[in-house]
Design a protein around this motif. Structure first.
Motif, PDB file in Angstrom:
ATOM      1  N   MET A  38       0.846  -1.178   0.000  1.00  0.00           N
ATOM      2  CA  MET A  38       0.000   0.000   0.000  1.00  0.00           C
ATOM      3  C   MET A  38       0.889   1.238   0.000  1.00  0.00           C
ATOM      4  O   MET A  38       1.874   1.307   0.725  1.00  0.00           O
ATOM      5  N   VAL A  39       0.543   2.199  -0.822  1.00  0.00           N
ATOM      6  CA  VAL A  39       1.291   3.444  -0.911  1.00  0.00           C
ATOM      7  C   VAL A  39       0.395   4.545  -0.358  1.00  0.00           C
ATOM      8  O   VAL A  39      -0.789   4.610  -0.689  1.00  0.00           O
ATOM      9  N   SER A  40       0.972   5.381   0.475  1.00  0.00           N
ATOM     10  CA  SER A  40       0.162   6.436   1.080  1.00  0.00           C
ATOM     11  C   SER A  40      -0.239   7.478   0.042  1.00  0.00           C
ATOM     12  O   SER A  40       0.463   7.701  -0.944  1.00  0.00           O
ATOM     13  N   ARG A  41      -1.379   8.089   0.287  1.00  0.00           N
ATOM     14  CA  ARG A  41      -1.880   9.119  -0.620  1.00  0.00           C
ATOM     15  C   ARG A  41      -0.933  10.306  -0.692  1.00  0.00           C
ATOM     16  O   ARG A  41      -0.750  10.907  -1.752  1.00  0.00           O
ATOM     17  N   ALA A  42      -0.345  10.633   0.444  1.00  0.00           N
ATOM     18  CA  ALA A  42       0.552  11.793   0.502  1.00  0.00           C
ATOM     19  C   ALA A  42       1.767  11.596  -0.407  1.00  0.00           C
ATOM     20  O   ALA A  42       2.196  12.537  -1.088  1.00  0.00           O
ATOM     21  N   SER A  43       2.327  10.392  -0.436  1.00  0.00           N
ATOM     22  CA  SER A  43       3.500  10.168  -1.278  1.00  0.00           C
ATOM     23  C   SER A  43       3.142  10.238  -2.759  1.00  0.00           C
ATOM     24  O   SER A  43       3.920  10.747  -3.567  1.00  0.00           O
ATOM     25  N   VAL A  44       1.951   9.769  -3.139  1.00  0.00           N
ATOM     26  CA  VAL A  44       1.521   9.851  -4.537  1.00  0.00           C
ATOM     27  C   VAL A  44       1.318  11.311  -4.934  1.00  0.00           C
ATOM     28  O   VAL A  44       1.765  11.742  -6.003  1.00  0.00           O
ATOM     29  N   ILE A  45       0.673  12.082  -4.061  1.00  0.00           N
ATOM     30  CA  ILE A  45       0.449  13.497  -4.346  1.00  0.00           C
ATOM     31  C   ILE A  45       1.780  14.238  -4.440  1.00  0.00           C
ATOM     32  O   ILE A  45       1.976  15.088  -5.315  1.00  0.00           O
ATOM     33  N   LEU A  46       2.718  13.901  -3.555  1.00  0.00           N
ATOM     34  CA  LEU A  46       4.034  14.537  -3.584  1.00  0.00           C
ATOM     35  C   LEU A  46       4.745  14.257  -4.902  1.00  0.00           C
ATOM     36  O   LEU A  46       5.305  15.161  -5.524  1.00  0.00           O
ATOM     37  N   TRP A  47       4.741  13.004  -5.350  1.00  0.00           N
ATOM     38  CA  TRP A  47       5.382  12.651  -6.622  1.00  0.00           C
ATOM     39  C   TRP A  47       4.731  13.384  -7.788  1.00  0.00           C
ATOM     40  O   TRP A  47       5.412  13.873  -8.692  1.00  0.00           O
ATOM     41  N   LEU A  48       3.402  13.483  -7.774  1.00  0.00           N
ATOM     42  CA  LEU A  48       2.711  14.185  -8.860  1.00  0.00           C
ATOM     43  C   LEU A  48       3.037  15.674  -8.860  1.00  0.00           C
ATOM     44  O   LEU A  48       3.237  16.278  -9.920  1.00  0.00           O
TER      45      LEU A  48
END
Length: 66
Positions: A38-48
């Protein structure tokens, strides 16, 4: 002379799936069979946001503002 006709059956997809799953689960180099994390939402938003910032900087450089 009698001609012997041999016809092969097509592979059974269910059996192949079970064999491949068992091979992955019982692999010696894989003590834990964790297929996905599972990948946290915050890390996905940060990468984007980082990708968007990089594209913005590239565009500004292309237009001559940097």
């Amino acid at each position: 002379m009698a001609c012997v006709m041999v016809e092969e059956m097509p592979p059974n997809e269910d059996i192949i799936f079970v064999q491949q799953s068992n091979k992955v689960i019982n692999a010696s180099g894989n003590p834990e069979n964790v297929a996905r994390h599972m990948v946290s939402r915050a890390s996905v938003i940060l990468w984007l946001l980082l990708a968007l910032g990089g594209l913005d900087l590239w565009l500004l450089g292309l237009l001559g503002y940097l």
